[in-house]
Design an enzyme around this catalytic site. Structure first.
Site, mmCIF file in Angstrom:
data_model
loop_
_atom_site.group_PDB
_atom_site.id
_atom_site.type_symbol
_atom_site.label_atom_id
_atom_site.label_comp_id
_atom_site.label_asym_id
_atom_site.label_seq_id
_atom_site.Cartn_x
_atom_site.Cartn_y
_atom_site.Cartn_z
ATOM 1 N N HIS A 275 -0.874 -2.836 0.266
ATOM 2 C CA HIS A 275 -1.552 -1.732 0.940
ATOM 3 C C HIS A 275 -1.090 -1.775 2.402
ATOM 4 O O HIS A 275 -0.846 -2.856 2.946
ATOM 5 C CB HIS A 275 -3.071 -1.923 1.017
ATOM 6 C CG HIS A 275 -3.797 -2.070 -0.268
ATOM 7 N ND1 HIS A 275 -3.905 -3.257 -0.929
ATOM 8 C CD2 HIS A 275 -4.517 -1.173 -0.985
ATOM 9 C CE1 HIS A 275 -4.649 -3.088 -2.012
ATOM 10 N NE2 HIS A 275 -5.040 -1.836 -2.076
ATOM 11 N N ASP B 194 -2.726 -4.433 4.435
ATOM 12 C CA ASP B 194 -2.425 -5.846 4.117
ATOM 13 C C ASP B 194 -1.227 -6.273 4.953
ATOM 14 O O ASP B 194 -1.127 -7.420 5.380
ATOM 15 C CB ASP B 194 -1.990 -6.054 2.662
ATOM 16 C CG ASP B 194 -2.869 -5.367 1.671
ATOM 17 O OD1 ASP B 194 -4.059 -5.235 1.944
ATOM 18 O OD2 ASP B 194 -2.341 -4.960 0.614
HETATM 19 C C1 XLS Z 1 -9.555 -2.654 -6.883
HETATM 20 C C2 XLS Z 1 -8.201 -2.288 -7.234
HETATM 21 C C3 XLS Z 1 -7.206 -2.346 -6.086
HETATM 22 C C4 XLS Z 1 -5.966 -1.565 -6.417
HETATM 23 C C5 XLS Z 1 -5.082 -1.237 -5.258
HETATM 24 O O1 XLS Z 1 -10.384 -2.925 -7.727
HETATM 25 O O2 XLS Z 1 -7.805 -3.069 -8.303
HETATM 26 O O3 XLS Z 1 -6.911 -3.654 -5.754
HETATM 27 O O4 XLS Z 1 -5.205 -2.232 -7.363
HETATM 28 O O5 XLS Z 1 -5.728 -0.513 -4.273
#
Ligand code: XLS
Ligand code: NI
Ligand code: NI
Length: 442
Positions: A107, A110
């Site tokens: 993301h 991150d």
């Molecule tokens: C949250 C999601 C998230 C997505 C990416 O539950 O799994 O981590 O994979 O935003």
């Protein structure tokens, strides 16, 4: 201010993780994941397309609602946001290379700390994108998908693309633009939309119809922008039924496929299915894979599992070979994942505080899935499962059954046939026999 990069080794004492086979006693080796082994015509590496999740592996500190983090990262200490991001990139690419995963996912927030000023945040994302590009070129690691975090910043408390306030929607768009630009620059093979707060807590204050339309409008706006700017990859939606909102619009595979069809988005999208989200939706992972595969939409996977006793997203590393064997059989049958890969959206437990734990976690996950692939191949070669399933539907292959599936029979015809054939013979579903058969391959 100049940023120092590539100077430190963070995972000292741990070298390249190698395949040593099922008999190995080395906890820092693969027992089943042998990247060059050919399975059903392709190498394991090509089949599984493993990706490391930047957020859990290099950012998540183990904090939970009852206490602060327990994972103290040596790359998270510099006072300057850009230097900290560069240090984290050093650690991340060192880990990804040592574990031997071909891909990573991230993301925007991150990669580098978020900032409320969209211009400053945009500059930060560009800064780290340049570093990622260099690291990718040096290591050969590739970007499976990028995404924007549209759920953590407090401005998104009422949703991002589905926010009742257009100004917040505009901020979501600004962030999406930055994350899509980064994904294009880095040659990302996909772009993920996970609608964390795209849903609602109460209908008393929610215009669901407008929110869903606005959600679709933002997806169209992103697709138009990305294609115009040279994005060649696939867009993925990751379904999840709840958490953080009570009702999420992307509930499960079937709901998302219906949504994409309703708003004319099917051709640009595939699904990124998460094992844990299937559990939360009250489905098995195999169910979600089958629904998506039957619609030609099974594209990518988040491999983290939940916990059958806990109703939240525990994001644990995969260990269930049975669960994965069933899923891999579906993936193999459709000829592999369509445009995506297998991302470990999984985190170590809060009390797994050694550096090695990050390696054990991924080794276990990669081995579980590699084992499942081998089992799925054996099942397919053996053929008994497929044969029994086909036999169960044999009455549709010829005669009146075939006429029916060809759309040639009317309701009156069914009446006549029912009178003619009398009471149908009992045919066993043989579930226990099939479960035993699966057990034999495991
Ligand atoms: C949250 C999601 C998230 C997505 C990416 O539950 O799994 O981590 O994979 O935003
Ligand atoms: Ni996920
Ligand atoms: Ni999740």
């Amino acid at each position: 201010m100049s940023v120092i990069i590539g100077q430190k080794e963070y995972f000292k004492g741990i070298g390249q993780i190698k395949f040593e086979g099922a008999e190995s006693d080395n906890p820092l080796a693969f027992r089943y994941y042998d990247e060059n082994r050919i399975v059903a015509g392709k190498s394991m590496k090509e089949h599984l397309r493993f990706a490391i999740a930047y957020w859990h592996s290099f950012c998540g500190d183990g904090a939970d609602p009852f206490g602060p983090g327990t994972h103290h990262y040596p790359w998270d200490v510099a006072s300057d946001a850009r230097q900290r991001a560069a240090d984290k990139a050093d650690a991340a690419f060192e880990f990804i290379t040592k574990i031997g995963a071909p891909y990573y996912c991230f993301h925007d927030v991150d990669a580098i700390d978020g900032h409320n000023d969209p211009k400053e945040f945009g500059d930060r994302v560009k800064f780290i994108t340049d570093i990622f590009a260099k690291k990718q070129a040096e290591s050969g690691v590739k970007l499976l998908w990028g995404t924007a975090n549209l759920f953590s910043n407090e401005r998104y408390m009422n949703g991002a693309s589905t926010n009742p306030n257009f100004e917040v929607v505009a901020h979501a768009g600004a962030q999406l633009k930055g994350a899509i630009d980064a994904t294009i620059t880095l040659g990302g093979e996909g772009y993920v939309f996970w609608g964390g707060r795209e849903g609602y807590m109460s209908l008393l204050n929610t215009n669901m119809k407008l929110e869903r339309e606005n959600f679709a409008r933002m997806l169209h706006t992103c697709v138009e922008y990305a294609r115009r700017n040279g994005f060649k990859g696939k867009f993925f939606i990751e379904p999840k039924p709840c958490e953080p909102t009570k009702h999420q619009y992307d509930y499960d595979a079937a709901t998302v496929i219906g949504f994409l069809r309703e708003f004319d988005l099917l051709s640009e999208f595939g699904l990124n299915l998460e094992v844990n989200h299937a559990t939360l939706a009250g489905h098995t992972f195999a169910h979600e894979c089958q629904v998506a595969s039957d619609a030609g939409m099974l594209a990518s996977i988040d491999a983290n599992r939940g916990d059958n006793q806990n109703g939240w997203d525990t994001d644990q590393f995969p260990t269930d070979v049975y669960e994965w064997a069933e899923a891999m059989a579906i993936i193999l049958k459709q000829g592999g994942l369509a445009g995506g890969g297998i991302n470990f959206d999984a985190k170590r437990r809060r009390n797994s505080t050694d550096m090695q734990d990050l390696f054990y976690a991924h080794i276990g996950g990669m081995d579980t899935i590699a084992r499942a692939l081998l089992i799925a191949e054996k099942m397919a070669k053996h053929g008994e499962m497929d044969r029994l399933k086909a036999e169960r539907y044999a009455s549709f292959n010829s005669g009146k059954g075939a006429d029916y599936t060809a759309g040639k029979l009317k309701l009156e015809d069914l009446y006549k046939i029912a009178v003619e054939v009398g009471e149908p013979a009992q045919i066993s579903g043989k579930q226990e026999y099939l479960e035993n058969l699966l057990g034999r391959f495991v």
